[in-house]
Design a protein around this motif. Structure first.
Motif, PDB file in Angstrom:
ATOM      1  N   ALA A 111      40.755  22.408 -27.356  1.00  0.00           N
ATOM      2  CA  ALA A 111      39.577  21.580 -27.607  1.00  0.00           C
ATOM      3  C   ALA A 111      39.971  20.197 -28.101  1.00  0.00           C
ATOM      4  O   ALA A 111      39.373  19.185 -27.711  1.00  0.00           O
ATOM      5  N   TYR A 115      39.142  16.837 -26.041  1.00  0.00           N
ATOM      6  CA  TYR A 115      38.057  16.097 -26.670  1.00  0.00           C
ATOM      7  C   TYR A 115      37.873  14.676 -26.128  1.00  0.00           C
ATOM      8  O   TYR A 115      36.721  14.221 -25.974  1.00  0.00           O
ATOM      9  N   ALA A 119      34.220  12.682 -25.424  1.00  0.00           N
ATOM     10  CA  ALA A 119      33.859  11.649 -26.403  1.00  0.00           C
ATOM     11  C   ALA A 119      33.336  10.417 -25.659  1.00  0.00           C
ATOM     12  O   ALA A 119      33.792  10.108 -24.555  1.00  0.00           O
TER      13      ALA A 119
END
Length: 299
Positions: A111, A115, A119
């Protein structure tokens, strides 16, 4: 009986076309029509204000191919693609090799690596811009502590495009990692156990087992990373001054946008679009002939 079978076949055909129709409408309206329109506009002088379309032959092509800015932009695009595509695949494969297991904390690591893909671009691009600030940025401060002079990486033509590459790889590696993780997890451990019994080294198992069996994933990832590299424009918009300095970070997709919506030259923008589509089609065909036909897809 034959008439009944014919009615059943007709019913199945209608149902099949009904399921396909939304995708066909989307394909025609958002893919085929824009491509056809771009090809037509590339041979015209378009005046959007007066809604006039004048056929001028290959004049737009001649202007574009003799434009030094276009040559610079094309060189930047190819340089960007040639560096980030293999590096993102290698880094993504390496990261996938580290997090392919089911140990504690692996899910969090996946994760964390992935990310940057979810984002907001404007958010992390702003953070990176701050980090790269030559006076107060963390990277400059660390460089000063190590005895290196501070550099304005985003405003120096020598470093700007490579700085964008670093940020792009930071984001793209996680995208590639997800696919390679899936591909590695689908390889049966029996192959590796048999290889260990035969005394194979880790390097031999990588070359003879892992890479061949993960080749379908590699073909897919190569296609995706190529498309992503050519349509990359968000980092250019958020981290540079319109492709500057001196067009050192300007890439083809952003130049198409500028030509069409800043200079309102739809004809030349269409020429660049046709060039980009033609190149990507050529690369895709080469990839299919050279890699996909020789790839084994295990059911």
């Amino acid at each position: 009986m034959q008439a009944l079978n014919s009615r059943h076949q007709l019913k199945r055909d209608i149902q099949g076309w009904a399921f396909l129709m939304p995708s066909l409408v989307f394909l025609c309206g958002f893919v085929l029509y824009p491509i056809g329109k771009a090809i037509v506009n590339s041979f015209q002088k378009v005046n959007l204000g007066k809604q006039t379309f004048t056929f001028i032959g290959f004049s737009n092509y001649s202007k574009v191919f003799h434009d030094k800015t276009f040559q610079t932009v094309l060189g930047n695009t190819f340089l960007f693609a040639l560096i980030v595509i293999p590096l993102s695949m290698v880094i993504g494969f390496f990261l996938a090799s580290l997090v392919k297991g089911e140990h504690r904390g692996v899910g969090f690591a996946r994760a964390l690596i992935y990310y940057p893909n979810i984002a907001p671009t404007i958010g992390f691009a702003t953070v990176w811009t701050y980090l790269l600030t030559p006076t107060i940025g963390l990277i400059s401060q660390v460089s000063a502590m190590l005895g290196f002079p501070a550099q304005d990486y985003l405003n120096n033509p020598k470093y700007a495009i490579y700085t964008i590459m670093v940020v792009y790889l930071w984001r793209e590696a996680g995208f590639v990692m997800i696919f390679y993780t899936s591909g590695l997890q689908n390889i049966s451990q029996d192959y590796y156990e048999a290889a260990r019994i035969d005394g194979a080294s880790p390097w031999t198992m990588l070359r003879k087992i892992t890479l061949p069996l993960v080749k379908p994933t590699t073909v897919f990832v190569l296609t995706c990373t190529m498309a992503n590299s050519f349509k990359m424009v968000d980092l250019i918009v958020t981290m540079t001054t319109k492709g500057g300095p001196n067009n050192s970070t300007n890439v083809l997709m952003y130049h198409i946008y500028q030509t069409a919506f800043s200079y309102w030259d739809i004809g030349q923008a269409s020429v660049m679009t046709v060039v980009m589509l033609g190149f990507m089609l050529l690369v895709s065909m080469t990839q299919f002939i050279g890699m996909d036909r020789n790839t084994h897809y295990d059911n």
